[in-house]
Motif scaffolding. Structure first.
Motif, PDB file in Angstrom:
ATOM      1  N   ASP A   1       0.834  -1.204   0.000  1.00 27.30           N
ATOM      2  CA  ASP A   1       0.000   0.000   0.000  1.00 27.30           C
ATOM      3  C   ASP A   1       0.870   1.256   0.000  1.00 27.30           C
ATOM      4  O   ASP A   1       0.608   2.209  -0.745  1.00 27.30           O
ATOM      5  CB  ASP A   1      -0.923   0.024   1.233  1.00 27.30           C
ATOM      6  CG  ASP A   1      -2.027  -1.021   1.170  1.00 27.30           C
ATOM      7  OD1 ASP A   1      -2.284  -1.585   0.068  1.00 27.30           O
ATOM      8  OD2 ASP A   1      -2.639  -1.295   2.227  1.00 27.30           O
ATOM      9  N   THR A   2       1.915   1.249   0.817  1.00 25.07           N
ATOM     10  CA  THR A   2       2.824   2.394   0.892  1.00 25.07           C
ATOM     11  C   THR A   2       3.544   2.602  -0.436  1.00 25.07           C
ATOM     12  O   THR A   2       3.634   3.731  -0.943  1.00 25.07           O
ATOM     13  CB  THR A   2       3.844   2.189   2.031  1.00 25.07           C
ATOM     14  OG1 THR A   2       3.138   2.042   3.264  1.00 25.07           O
ATOM     15  CG2 THR A   2       4.803   3.357   2.124  1.00 25.07           C
ATOM     16  N   ALA A   3       4.042   1.505  -1.029  1.00 24.81           N
ATOM     17  CA  ALA A   3       4.736   1.611  -2.311  1.00 24.81           C
ATOM     18  C   ALA A   3       3.783   2.113  -3.396  1.00 24.81           C
ATOM     19  O   ALA A   3       4.158   2.968  -4.218  1.00 24.81           O
ATOM     20  CB  ALA A   3       5.328   0.261  -2.704  1.00 24.81           C
ATOM     21  N   GLU A   4       2.556   1.619  -3.396  1.00 18.59           N
ATOM     22  CA  GLU A   4       1.569   2.048  -4.395  1.00 18.59           C
ATOM     23  C   GLU A   4       1.261   3.535  -4.234  1.00 18.59           C
ATOM     24  O   GLU A   4       1.199   4.282  -5.223  1.00 18.59           O
ATOM     25  CB  GLU A   4       0.292   1.217  -4.252  1.00 18.59           C
ATOM     26  CG  GLU A   4      -0.788   1.564  -5.261  1.00 18.59           C
ATOM     27  CD  GLU A   4      -2.027   0.721  -5.070  1.00 18.59           C
ATOM     28  OE1 GLU A   4      -2.565   0.249  -6.086  1.00 18.59           O
ATOM     29  OE2 GLU A   4      -2.456   0.533  -3.903  1.00 18.59           O
ATOM     30  N   GLU A   5       1.104   3.959  -2.992  1.00 19.48           N
ATOM     31  CA  GLU A   5       0.809   5.373  -2.732  1.00 19.48           C
ATOM     32  C   GLU A   5       1.960   6.267  -3.210  1.00 19.48           C
ATOM     33  O   GLU A   5       1.729   7.309  -3.831  1.00 19.48           O
ATOM     34  CB  GLU A   5       0.564   5.574  -1.233  1.00 19.48           C
ATOM     35  CG  GLU A   5       0.051   6.938  -0.874  1.00 19.48           C
ATOM     36  CD  GLU A   5      -0.267   7.026   0.619  1.00 19.48           C
ATOM     37  OE1 GLU A   5       0.255   7.954   1.251  1.00 19.48           O
ATOM     38  OE2 GLU A   5      -1.012   6.157   1.116  1.00 19.48           O
ATOM     39  N   ARG A   6       3.196   5.856  -2.970  1.00 18.47           N
ATOM     40  CA  ARG A   6       4.354   6.628  -3.421  1.00 18.47           C
ATOM     41  C   ARG A   6       4.404   6.696  -4.952  1.00 18.47           C
ATOM     42  O   ARG A   6       4.719   7.742  -5.522  1.00 18.47           O
ATOM     43  CB  ARG A   6       5.648   6.030  -2.881  1.00 18.47           C
ATOM     44  CG  ARG A   6       5.833   6.292  -1.402  1.00 18.47           C
ATOM     45  CD  ARG A   6       7.126   5.713  -0.901  1.00 18.47           C
ATOM     46  NE  ARG A   6       7.274   5.987   0.522  1.00 18.47           N
ATOM     47  CZ  ARG A   6       8.088   5.322   1.308  1.00 18.47           C
ATOM     48  NH1 ARG A   6       8.845   4.352   0.821  1.00 18.47           N
ATOM     49  NH2 ARG A   6       8.165   5.617   2.580  1.00 18.47           N
ATOM     50  N   CYS A   7       4.094   5.576  -5.606  1.00 20.98           N
ATOM     51  CA  CYS A   7       4.085   5.558  -7.079  1.00 20.98           C
ATOM     52  C   CYS A   7       3.013   6.492  -7.622  1.00 20.98           C
ATOM     53  O   CYS A   7       3.263   7.251  -8.571  1.00 20.98           O
ATOM     54  CB  CYS A   7       3.848   4.142  -7.601  1.00 20.98           C
ATOM     55  SG  CYS A   7       5.283   3.066  -7.469  1.00 20.98           S
ATOM     56  N   LEU A   8       1.827   6.456  -7.037  1.00 19.64           N
ATOM     57  CA  LEU A   8       0.737   7.322  -7.489  1.00 19.64           C
ATOM     58  C   LEU A   8       1.099   8.792  -7.299  1.00 19.64           C
ATOM     59  O   LEU A   8       0.849   9.626  -8.178  1.00 19.64           O
ATOM     60  CB  LEU A   8      -0.568   6.985  -6.765  1.00 19.64           C
ATOM     61  CG  LEU A   8      -1.214   5.654  -7.162  1.00 19.64           C
ATOM     62  CD1 LEU A   8      -2.369   5.321  -6.212  1.00 19.64           C
ATOM     63  CD2 LEU A   8      -1.680   5.686  -8.609  1.00 19.64           C
ATOM     64  N   THR A   9       1.730   9.101  -6.176  1.00 23.29           N
ATOM     65  CA  THR A   9       2.166  10.474  -5.913  1.00 23.29           C
ATOM     66  C   THR A   9       3.222  10.900  -6.934  1.00 23.29           C
ATOM     67  O   THR A   9       3.154  12.003  -7.485  1.00 23.29           O
ATOM     68  CB  THR A   9       2.712  10.602  -4.478  1.00 23.29           C
ATOM     69  OG1 THR A   9       1.677  10.234  -3.566  1.00 23.29           O
ATOM     70  CG2 THR A   9       3.190  12.005  -4.177  1.00 23.29           C
ATOM     71  N   ALA A  10       4.184  10.017  -7.203  1.00 23.86           N
ATOM     72  CA  ALA A  10       5.237  10.330  -8.166  1.00 23.86           C
ATOM     73  C   ALA A  10       4.657  10.483  -9.575  1.00 23.86           C
ATOM     74  O   ALA A  10       5.065  11.381 -10.322  1.00 23.86           O
ATOM     75  CB  ALA A  10       6.305   9.235  -8.149  1.00 23.86           C
ATOM     76  N   LEU A  11       3.702   9.637  -9.938  1.00 21.76           N
ATOM     77  CA  LEU A  11       3.063   9.773 -11.250  1.00 21.76           C
ATOM     78  C   LEU A  11       2.296  11.088 -11.364  1.00 21.76           C
ATOM     79  O   LEU A  11       2.367  11.771 -12.392  1.00 21.76           O
ATOM     80  CB  LEU A  11       2.112   8.589 -11.502  1.00 21.76           C
ATOM     81  CG  LEU A  11       2.767   7.264 -11.872  1.00 21.76           C
ATOM     82  CD1 LEU A  11       1.742   6.138 -11.844  1.00 21.76           C
ATOM     83  CD2 LEU A  11       3.432   7.363 -13.238  1.00 21.76           C
ATOM     84  N   ALA A  12       1.586  11.447 -10.304  1.00 22.13           N
ATOM     85  CA  ALA A  12       0.839  12.711 -10.321  1.00 22.13           C
ATOM     86  C   ALA A  12       1.799  13.887 -10.436  1.00 22.13           C
ATOM     87  O   ALA A  12       1.534  14.852 -11.168  1.00 22.13           O
ATOM     88  CB  ALA A  12      -0.023  12.825  -9.064  1.00 22.13           C
ATOM     89  N   GLU A  13       2.917  13.815  -9.738  1.00 19.39           N
ATOM     90  CA  GLU A  13       3.919  14.871  -9.802  1.00 19.39           C
ATOM     91  C   GLU A  13       4.514  14.956 -11.213  1.00 19.39           C
ATOM     92  O   GLU A  13       4.707  16.053 -11.747  1.00 19.39           O
ATOM     93  CB  GLU A  13       5.024  14.619  -8.762  1.00 19.39           C
ATOM     94  CG  GLU A  13       6.083  15.679  -8.701  1.00 19.39           C
ATOM     95  CD  GLU A  13       5.557  17.049  -8.271  1.00 19.39           C
ATOM     96  OE1 GLU A  13       6.213  18.056  -8.618  1.00 19.39           O
ATOM     97  OE2 GLU A  13       4.501  17.129  -7.605  1.00 19.39           O
ATOM     98  N   THR A  14       4.784  13.802 -11.815  1.00 17.47           N
ATOM     99  CA  THR A  14       5.312  13.778 -13.188  1.00 17.47           C
ATOM    100  C   THR A  14       4.302  14.391 -14.145  1.00 17.47           C
ATOM    101  O   THR A  14       4.665  15.209 -15.007  1.00 17.47           O
ATOM    102  CB  THR A  14       5.632  12.325 -13.605  1.00 17.47           C
ATOM    103  OG1 THR A  14       6.599  11.796 -12.697  1.00 17.47           O
ATOM    104  CG2 THR A  14       6.167  12.249 -15.018  1.00 17.47           C
ATOM    105  N   ASP A  15       3.034  14.011 -14.005  1.00 11.60           N
ATOM    106  CA  ASP A  15       1.979  14.560 -14.866  1.00 11.60           C
ATOM    107  C   ASP A  15       1.868  16.073 -14.679  1.00 11.60           C
ATOM    108  O   ASP A  15       1.721  16.826 -15.642  1.00 11.60           O
ATOM    109  CB  ASP A  15       0.630  13.892 -14.564  1.00 11.60           C
ATOM    110  CG  ASP A  15       0.559  12.466 -15.054  1.00 11.60           C
ATOM    111  OD1 ASP A  15       1.437  12.047 -15.853  1.00 11.60           O
ATOM    112  OD2 ASP A  15      -0.377  11.736 -14.642  1.00 11.60           O
ATOM    113  N   ARG A  16       1.957  16.553 -13.441  1.00 11.50           N
ATOM    114  CA  ARG A  16       1.856  17.978 -13.158  1.00 11.50           C
ATOM    115  C   ARG A  16       3.003  18.732 -13.805  1.00 11.50           C
ATOM    116  O   ARG A  16       2.807  19.762 -14.448  1.00 11.50           O
ATOM    117  CB  ARG A  16       1.859  18.198 -11.638  1.00 11.50           C
ATOM    118  CG  ARG A  16       1.562  19.664 -11.237  1.00 11.50           C
ATOM    119  CD  ARG A  16       1.668  19.858  -9.731  1.00 11.50           C
ATOM    120  NE  ARG A  16       3.017  19.667  -9.225  1.00 11.50           N
ATOM    121  CZ  ARG A  16       4.022  20.541  -9.378  1.00 11.50           C
ATOM    122  NH1 ARG A  16       3.860  21.652 -10.038  1.00 11.50           N
ATOM    123  NH2 ARG A  16       5.208  20.282  -8.874  1.00 11.50           N
TER     124      ARG A  16
END
Length: 132
Positions: A111-126
């Motif tokens: 769950d923690t790894a998934e959350e970090r990936c989602l945050t990093a993807l959102a940051e990349t998209d931004r």
């Protein structure tokens, strides 16, 4: 005359392969009679196979199954066998409880790894949205 089984009879009745039955023979857990090349299994062999399969289903090793089967003593009672079985059940429960805790911990880490990936993807998209 006592009931006997061929290897294919046992395999069919227990839904296992003849190879598995021969393996248990090699492990000296079964000792069929021989009539020429043919193996002839007794009702005791059928019960032994059922016990082996039940033990495997609940996670016992083959050595543990063999130990429990060898402890059976119809003449003097099977108290020692039952006490050993109860001890092994308790040990197995402890193992399963630890495995469950390990699985729950792994799920938290996922769950923690998934959350970090989602945050990093959102940051990349931004960032890409700003740079475009």
């Amino acid at each position: 005359m006592s009931l006997t089984y061929s290897i294919s009879d046992l395999a069919r009745e227990l839904d296992i392969t003849t190879r598995a039955i021969r393996f248990y023979e090699e492990q000296e857990m079964l000792s069929p009679e021989r009539r020429g090349q043919e193996r002839v299994y007794s009702a005791k062999d059928l019960v032994t196979l059922k016990l082996i399969l039940r033990g495997k289903r609940i996670g016992f090793s083959l050595a543990e199954c063999k130990e429990l089967i060898e402890l059976y003593d119809p003449v003097h009672g099977n108290r020692k066998q039952l006490e050993t079985f109860m001890r092994k059940i308790a040990e197995r429960r402890l193992q399963l409880e630890q495995q469950l805790l390990d699985i729950q911990q792994m799920q938290l880490e996922l769950d923690t790894a998934e959350e970090r990936c989602l945050t990093a993807l959102a940051e990349t998209d931004r960032k890409q949205g700003i740079a475009s």
